[in-house]
Design a protein around this motif. Structure first.
Motif, PDB file in Angstrom:
ATOM      1  N   TYR A 148     -20.298  31.885  71.028  1.00 34.20           N
ATOM      2  CA  TYR A 148     -20.078  31.276  69.714  1.00 34.20           C
ATOM      3  C   TYR A 148     -18.664  30.690  69.618  1.00 34.20           C
ATOM      4  O   TYR A 148     -18.473  29.581  69.133  1.00 34.20           O
ATOM      5  N   THR A 163     -14.392  30.079  61.838  1.00 31.46           N
ATOM      6  CA  THR A 163     -15.396  29.843  60.795  1.00 31.46           C
ATOM      7  C   THR A 163     -16.666  29.264  61.395  1.00 31.46           C
ATOM      8  O   THR A 163     -17.776  29.706  61.085  1.00 31.46           O
ATOM      9  N   LYS A 164     -16.514  28.297  62.283  1.00 29.94           N
ATOM     10  CA  LYS A 164     -17.680  27.684  62.935  1.00 29.94           C
ATOM     11  C   LYS A 164     -18.398  28.698  63.821  1.00 29.94           C
ATOM     12  O   LYS A 164     -19.633  28.752  63.840  1.00 29.94           O
ATOM     13  N   ARG A 175     -18.549  31.941  63.460  1.00 31.60           N
ATOM     14  CA  ARG A 175     -19.281  32.872  62.592  1.00 31.60           C
ATOM     15  C   ARG A 175     -20.542  32.215  62.041  1.00 31.60           C
ATOM     16  O   ARG A 175     -21.592  32.854  61.929  1.00 31.60           O
ATOM     17  N   GLU A 176     -20.437  30.936  61.711  1.00 29.24           N
ATOM     18  CA  GLU A 176     -21.591  30.187  61.215  1.00 29.24           C
ATOM     19  C   GLU A 176     -22.682  30.098  62.300  1.00 29.24           C
ATOM     20  O   GLU A 176     -23.862  30.299  62.022  1.00 29.24           O
ATOM     21  N   ARG A 231     -24.370  33.448  62.507  1.00 29.67           N
ATOM     22  CA  ARG A 231     -25.282  33.646  61.369  1.00 29.67           C
ATOM     23  C   ARG A 231     -26.589  32.876  61.571  1.00 29.67           C
ATOM     24  O   ARG A 231     -27.675  33.375  61.299  1.00 29.67           O
ATOM     25  N   GLN A 232     -26.472  31.642  62.082  1.00 28.20           N
ATOM     26  CA  GLN A 232     -27.656  30.832  62.347  1.00 28.20           C
ATOM     27  C   GLN A 232     -28.521  31.488  63.413  1.00 28.20           C
ATOM     28  O   GLN A 232     -29.755  31.484  63.308  1.00 28.20           O
ATOM     29  N   ALA A 254     -17.894  26.669  69.321  1.00 24.51           N
ATOM     30  CA  ALA A 254     -17.092  26.253  68.167  1.00 24.51           C
ATOM     31  C   ALA A 254     -15.792  25.584  68.615  1.00 24.51           C
ATOM     32  O   ALA A 254     -15.349  24.603  68.015  1.00 24.51           O
TER      33      ALA A 254
END
Length: 149
Positions: A49, A137-138, A140-141, A144-145, A53
């Motif tokens: 991730y 932030t990206k 973590r996004e 989550r996805q 990102a």
């Protein structure tokens, strides 16, 4: 640009591999558990991730080096067309397989045009911090996805 596309394609393939591993680990009819999209899931040497990102965050600049095993991304000098008298170069280092703030290190160099050459200039700490925040932030996004799917 071909190299950049190749890196993006490699990152996408790594993402698909993670998803495939997650689905393959489940029994028939069983939904993948959130654990499979945990912070440590990686088919590369570092947190996937953070890697994806980071590539996205520096995609505006040409890449000099992208080593997913060692977790290092180095850009070439980039000059914003709106400010051609200044250029920046970035190095992103991913230090761990965990998705944590201290697993990411960003360094930036800045130069300004002066007397027909380039002279080193200071980089504001807030600039580096902002890039780290964008990457985290990206990442973590993306996680989550992966959990939601």
């Amino acid at each position: 640009m071909t190299f950049t596309r190749s890196i993006r394609r490699t990152a996408a393939i790594a993402g698909l591999a993670v998803a495939t591993l997650a689905l393959g680990a489940c029994s028939k009819g069983e939904r993948p558990r959130a654990d499979l999209a945990a912070a440590q899931v990686s088919t590369i040497g570092v947190n996937s991730y953070l890697w994806r990102a980071s590539l996205e965050a520096v995609s505006f600049a040409p890449l000099l080096q992208a080593d997913s095993s060692g977790g290092v991304i180095v850009t070439d000098w980039y000059a914003n067309p709106n400010n051609p008298g200044e250029r920046v170069k970035m190095t992103v280092t991913i230090l761990d397989r965990d998705l944590r703030a201290d697993a990411l290190r960003v360094a930036a160099s800045r130069q300004v045009a002066q007397s027909g050459g380039w002279v080193d200039a200071p980089v504001q700490a807030a600039t580096v911090q902002k890039l780290e925040d964008i990457i985290l932030t990206k990442a973590r996004e993306l996680r989550r996805q992966a959990i939601a799917n």
